[in-house]
Design a protein around this motif. Sequence first.
Motif, PDB file in Angstrom:
ATOM      1  N   LEU A  12      38.837  34.732  42.237  1.00 21.57           N
ATOM      2  CA  LEU A  12      40.053  34.472  41.475  1.00 21.57           C
ATOM      3  C   LEU A  12      40.299  32.981  41.377  1.00 21.57           C
ATOM      4  O   LEU A  12      40.685  32.461  40.334  1.00 21.57           O
ATOM      5  CB  LEU A  12      41.260  35.157  42.141  1.00 21.57           C
ATOM      6  N   THR A  13      40.056  32.293  42.465  1.00 25.72           N
ATOM      7  CA  THR A  13      40.206  30.847  42.454  1.00 25.72           C
ATOM      8  C   THR A  13      39.179  30.208  41.540  1.00 25.72           C
ATOM      9  O   THR A  13      39.481  29.293  40.781  1.00 25.72           O
ATOM     10  CB  THR A  13      40.049  30.283  43.875  1.00 25.72           C
ATOM     11  N   ILE A 167      46.347  37.013  37.102  1.00 25.75           N
ATOM     12  CA  ILE A 167      45.442  37.777  37.939  1.00 25.75           C
ATOM     13  C   ILE A 167      46.263  38.573  38.944  1.00 25.75           C
ATOM     14  O   ILE A 167      46.940  38.004  39.793  1.00 25.75           O
ATOM     15  CB  ILE A 167      44.466  36.862  38.701  1.00 25.75           C
ATOM     16  N   GLU A 168      46.236  39.887  38.792  1.00 27.74           N
ATOM     17  CA  GLU A 168      46.988  40.765  39.683  1.00 27.74           C
ATOM     18  C   GLU A 168      48.441  40.298  39.812  1.00 27.74           C
ATOM     19  O   GLU A 168      49.015  40.228  40.897  1.00 27.74           O
ATOM     20  CB  GLU A 168      46.303  40.841  41.044  1.00 27.74           C
ATOM     21  N   GLY A 169      49.035  39.966  38.663  1.00 33.10           N
ATOM     22  CA  GLY A 169      50.448  39.591  38.621  1.00 33.10           C
ATOM     23  C   GLY A 169      50.749  38.144  38.965  1.00 33.10           C
ATOM     24  O   GLY A 169      51.916  37.742  38.963  1.00 33.10           O
ATOM     25  N   ILE A 170      49.730  37.341  39.259  1.00 29.64           N
ATOM     26  CA  ILE A 170      49.947  35.953  39.659  1.00 29.64           C
ATOM     27  C   ILE A 170      49.529  35.017  38.537  1.00 29.64           C
ATOM     28  O   ILE A 170      48.404  35.059  38.053  1.00 29.64           O
ATOM     29  CB  ILE A 170      49.162  35.619  40.935  1.00 29.64           C
ATOM     30  N   SER A 171      50.450  34.138  38.120  1.00 31.09           N
ATOM     31  CA  SER A 171      50.181  33.162  37.078  1.00 31.09           C
ATOM     32  C   SER A 171      49.462  31.953  37.658  1.00 31.09           C
ATOM     33  O   SER A 171      49.965  31.302  38.574  1.00 31.09           O
ATOM     34  CB  SER A 171      51.498  32.712  36.429  1.00 31.09           C
ATOM     35  N   LEU A 172      48.296  31.629  37.101  1.00 32.25           N
ATOM     36  CA  LEU A 172      47.586  30.444  37.549  1.00 32.25           C
ATOM     37  C   LEU A 172      48.317  29.181  37.124  1.00 32.25           C
ATOM     38  O   LEU A 172      48.220  28.148  37.792  1.00 32.25           O
ATOM     39  CB  LEU A 172      46.150  30.457  37.023  1.00 32.25           C
ATOM     40  N   ARG A 173      49.039  29.238  36.025  1.00 26.29           N
ATOM     41  CA  ARG A 173      49.844  28.093  35.593  1.00 26.29           C
ATOM     42  C   ARG A 173      50.839  27.705  36.669  1.00 26.29           C
ATOM     43  O   ARG A 173      50.965  26.529  37.042  1.00 26.29           O
ATOM     44  CB  ARG A 173      50.588  28.430  34.299  1.00 26.29           C
ATOM     45  N   LEU A 174      51.543  28.691  37.203  1.00 28.14           N
ATOM     46  CA  LEU A 174      52.540  28.409  38.227  1.00 28.14           C
ATOM     47  C   LEU A 174      51.898  27.989  39.537  1.00 28.14           C
ATOM     48  O   LEU A 174      52.417  27.119  40.251  1.00 28.14           O
ATOM     49  CB  LEU A 174      53.430  29.641  38.431  1.00 28.14           C
ATOM     50  N   SER A 175      50.762  28.574  39.865  1.00 33.33           N
ATOM     51  CA  SER A 175      50.069  28.205  41.103  1.00 33.33           C
ATOM     52  C   SER A 175      49.650  26.744  41.072  1.00 33.33           C
ATOM     53  O   SER A 175      49.833  25.998  42.046  1.00 33.33           O
ATOM     54  CB  SER A 175      48.842  29.098  41.307  1.00 33.33           C
ATOM     55  N   GLU A 176      49.089  26.299  39.951  1.00 35.21           N
ATOM     56  CA  GLU A 176      48.646  24.910  39.870  1.00 35.21           C
ATOM     57  C   GLU A 176      49.823  23.949  39.783  1.00 35.21           C
ATOM     58  O   GLU A 176      49.758  22.818  40.282  1.00 35.21           O
ATOM     59  CB  GLU A 176      47.709  24.726  38.673  1.00 35.21           C
TER      60      GLU A 176
END
Length: 202
Positions: A12-13, A167-176
């Motif tokens: 995922l990463t 991915i599984e409900g997680i936004s990569l935009r928000l993570s970064e």
Amino acid sequence: MTTSELNRRRFLTAISGATLCAALPTSVLALNDAQAKKLIDKAVVDINKVIASGKSINAMIKDFERIFVKYGDVPIIARSALGPDARNLSKSQINAYTKAFQGYIARKYGKRFNEFVGGKINVGGSRKVKSFFEVKTTVKLRGQAPFEVNFLVSDRSGKSKFFDMIIEGISLRLSEKAEIGAMLDKRKGDINGLIADLKNAG
């Protein structure tokens, strides 16, 4: 955490780099679901080629950066990751920051590709959601159950580009955005210091 869970998390990463992304678009120009799907079809073909290429890690990172620039709305993604501070940058600063961010993303995520030789991403359907399009893909890794990854696509910048991946409900935009925010806090709000850090990060 089991080995399977760890590999899944790492994948995922790894693919998030082709996907980190910007604030939700406010309008769509002429994009339709077929065009959104076609964009992700092309991006996935290129990503799968990198995964299966057998190239050195440095070569894979360079390929990954080209994919990110070609299919991702990099200027908007970079601004989104920085947040309100982006409004205070000079033109030269925003250009330098965007370029540094682009390289950071390529190094951070591209170097993971060689861990997933044998994996593959398959594109599914596309649908309109508010003012953008969601394209579904299925990720298959060796020895693991398939799972779904959704690309969000708009033509807000004048060209069809992806601006986030869920991915599984997680936004990569928000993570970064959280990652960049932490780096900026460490520099006590010094944008030039953040740019310098990004050139060596990832």
